[in-house]
Design an enzyme around this catalytic site. Sequence first.
Site, PDB file in Angstrom:
ATOM      1  N   MET A   1       0.822  -1.200   0.000  1.00 53.18           N
ATOM      2  CA  MET A   1       0.000   0.000   0.000  1.00 53.18           C
ATOM      3  C   MET A   1       0.859   1.255   0.000  1.00 53.18           C
ATOM      4  O   MET A   1       0.553   2.241  -0.665  1.00 53.18           O
ATOM      5  CB  MET A   1      -0.902   0.012   1.233  1.00 53.18           C
TER       6      MET A   1
ATOM      7  N   HIS B   1     -10.713  -1.179   3.021  1.00 49.10           N
ATOM      8  CA  HIS B   1     -11.205  -2.396   2.385  1.00 49.10           C
ATOM      9  C   HIS B   1     -11.644  -3.415   3.434  1.00 49.10           C
ATOM     10  O   HIS B   1     -11.138  -3.422   4.563  1.00 49.10           O
ATOM     11  CB  HIS B   1     -10.116  -3.014   1.511  1.00 49.10           C
TER      12      HIS B   1
ATOM     13  N   HIS C   1       5.832 -19.442  21.949  1.00 50.63           N
ATOM     14  CA  HIS C   1       6.339 -20.819  21.950  1.00 50.63           C
ATOM     15  C   HIS C   1       5.214 -21.777  22.342  1.00 50.63           C
ATOM     16  O   HIS C   1       5.359 -22.602  23.236  1.00 50.63           O
ATOM     17  CB  HIS C   1       7.512 -20.963  22.937  1.00 50.63           C
TER      18      HIS C   1
END
Length: 817
Positions: free
Chosen positions: A95, A193, A751
């Site tokens: 973008m 969007h 983790h």
Amino acid sequence: MFKIQGSESCCNSSEHVVTPVPGHSALVLSQAAAPYVDSENGISFWGITDAAHGVTYGHVFPPLATSGAQPTEYIGEIVAPVANKWVGFSMSGSMISSLLIAAWPNNGNIVFTTRYATSNVLPDVYTGPVITTLPSSHVNSTHWKWVYRCQNCTTWKNGGSIDVNSTSSVPAWCASTIAVDNPANPATTMVQHTDFGFYFFPFGTAHVSAALYNNWAAGGTGGTLNLLLYNFPSARNRRHWRWLLIIDHHYQRGPTNTNGNSVMILLQISSFSAHMLLSVDYIIVGSGPGGIIAADRISQAGKSVLLLERGGPSTGETGGTYQANWTKGTNLTKFDVPGLFESMFTDANDFWWCKDITVFAGCLVGGGTSVNGALYWLPSDNDFALSAGWPSQWTNHQQYTSMLKARLPPTDAPSTDGKRYLEQVSTVVANMLIPQGYRNVTINDSPNAKDHVYGYAAYDFIGGQRGGPVASYLRTAKARKNFQLQMYTNVLNVVRNGSQITGVKTNDTSVKDGFFPLNPNGRVILSGGTFGSARLLFRSGIGPTDMINLVKNDPVAGPNLPPSSQWINLPVGYNAYNPSINMVFTHPTVDSYNNWATVFTDPPAADAAQYLKNRSGIMAQASPRLNFWSALGGSDGTTRWLQGTARPGAASITTTLPYNMRRSNLHYNRISVVGIKSRGRIGINAALNGVPLVNPWLNDAGDKSALIQGLKNIISTVPQVSGLQLIMPDNTMTMEQYVAAYDPSTMNSNHWVGSNIIGTSAGQAVVDVNTKVFGTNNLFVVDASIIPTLPYGNPHGHIMSVAEQAAAKILALAGGP
């Protein structure tokens, strides 16, 4: 792509496919952009149709120049259902600092806009391109189509451009179900969007002759379709491969142009890697360390393997192109340069993180091993012990760990000149630990030594660049004709008939129902990570009923579930495990490297130059510098272990005490406790996003007391180190208060293990000793989710040793292909 607020960029892993759409006939080859012909105008495009919204994006370029400047224009088209109020794209995949184009219907016409943004805000109108709408554009009751010529569109201001000769470019698309504010005005404001993604596009192959291009650019129709293909398997391998080549029957007869003359379709076999493997012995879902190593070892055994990855490329050798400006002109991406590790957490264009999992998870080739700090500890014997929850069949890990070490040797001096950089923090922390009885060791020379030891951080970097399974196991797998890696392919669920898996359902609508079948006796291996593999099991009718019912209630995923009589009740999502806590110190000798804040955008020029010259210096190493371990008692008599990581600076700091950031005198410790009893639960929400349901952090009193004692032990010798100051927690808090007030959301060490725990009983485990899912004949899991407890070190190396052993066990199991 277009937005008003927030930090999300237009680049993210998503669905990228080519399918027939109304008024089109598609020639389908692969998940990447593929050639097709628009039946209304006869133009031969290369493009995709994104599976989520049914929008087709197509482009075709003039011929490449044999010398001089390359083309600066192309012909494009967008075909969109009317439910898409506006759609757009960025040919560069970003973008920011890129030409952005969007279009929408208004009163029977197509309105378009060209924009440019320098930050994550509503992009400004950009007047550089010259765009001409071509005659076959139209709007009807179901779809709108915009066909256009875009001149001055391959380069833009501030030096931005696309390489029209590239065969591995990654454009981005975006779509919105929310209309722009003023549809009649190309300069209108609009909200962000509602979805976006990106896909492979071989710009260098999407070129036609000058005669064809000029005809189409002038509004003419008709032409020739060029099909480019290579690597067709030899006859001896065809039992492993099936190929799909679809040409609409209309084109086999020959369409007519506007003059009523027949148009020939010419198929030219040339040189483009666009093949599809449809029926295989093994489908492996996820290209993290488990999936890559399993794929390499299984294809090495002569089995046909399809490795499906929902995200895109990472390092340069995988086709990645996301680079810092200072690495332009090289093949080095963000994921290649070790020193860019901390910037993974601060870059606004963070397309590598899975957006449908609420904790950090890597959605790209290599998974977490392409974005982590690459700390690499060879597992100890205790990591595979019965006391750690492993079945007896897994305790003899040494041969598999040795295989791993041979393929991927660890190093604690990754710079190619053999020197260590920014090591002041190692000296300071060592001076704090030595009075407590710690001794210095080369940690991977003594994997079983994990009590009161410290040593230089070790990595799986190779030649000053990120190594890991991508630069080792994947490299050898890719050289085999019986192996295929397919990116941008999101597996939605496994398809099963009771206990038998027949294949997987994906977002790839270029194959019927998105279904990839197995060969007879074939197998599926899930390697989507602790959250990803658990969600795939839920979506396949395997796991606790409350999770499967969430899938059942989803209008898209629900119909793909097997009947409830075939649901398999297993403890998927339980036993989740993942604790850590941070402390921050200052010392006048420590260079925090400005908290790594500018390493991607503007690193010190000398450091960047040194790295580019010979892969040496600060950029050849991730931020961790020293690791240490000690055994801890507990109020319940259970032994736990403290693991610490020290680094100069870090991506974020929170403290109320002042410190001189300009003088860069900061260092930081991350502390984890392993061998603990605290467990949590992960699952999905109503949107089917992966989420922690029960936090696994310090819900056992003995764990909490052991951690507090361990932290007190570490800081007990701070007064003995001249100039050393603890600033987080600060001097207004006790350690008990600090731990009690610690934000649980920041205890995530990334983790995660244990959601599909291995074991001998279906009531207590999800997979058996061969990693096969209980209640199934041919479904396996090979990733961090089967590990019953965290190992002593970061699980990076442990997961890879697990994958080596799992692949051997799966291949040895009777009944396979």
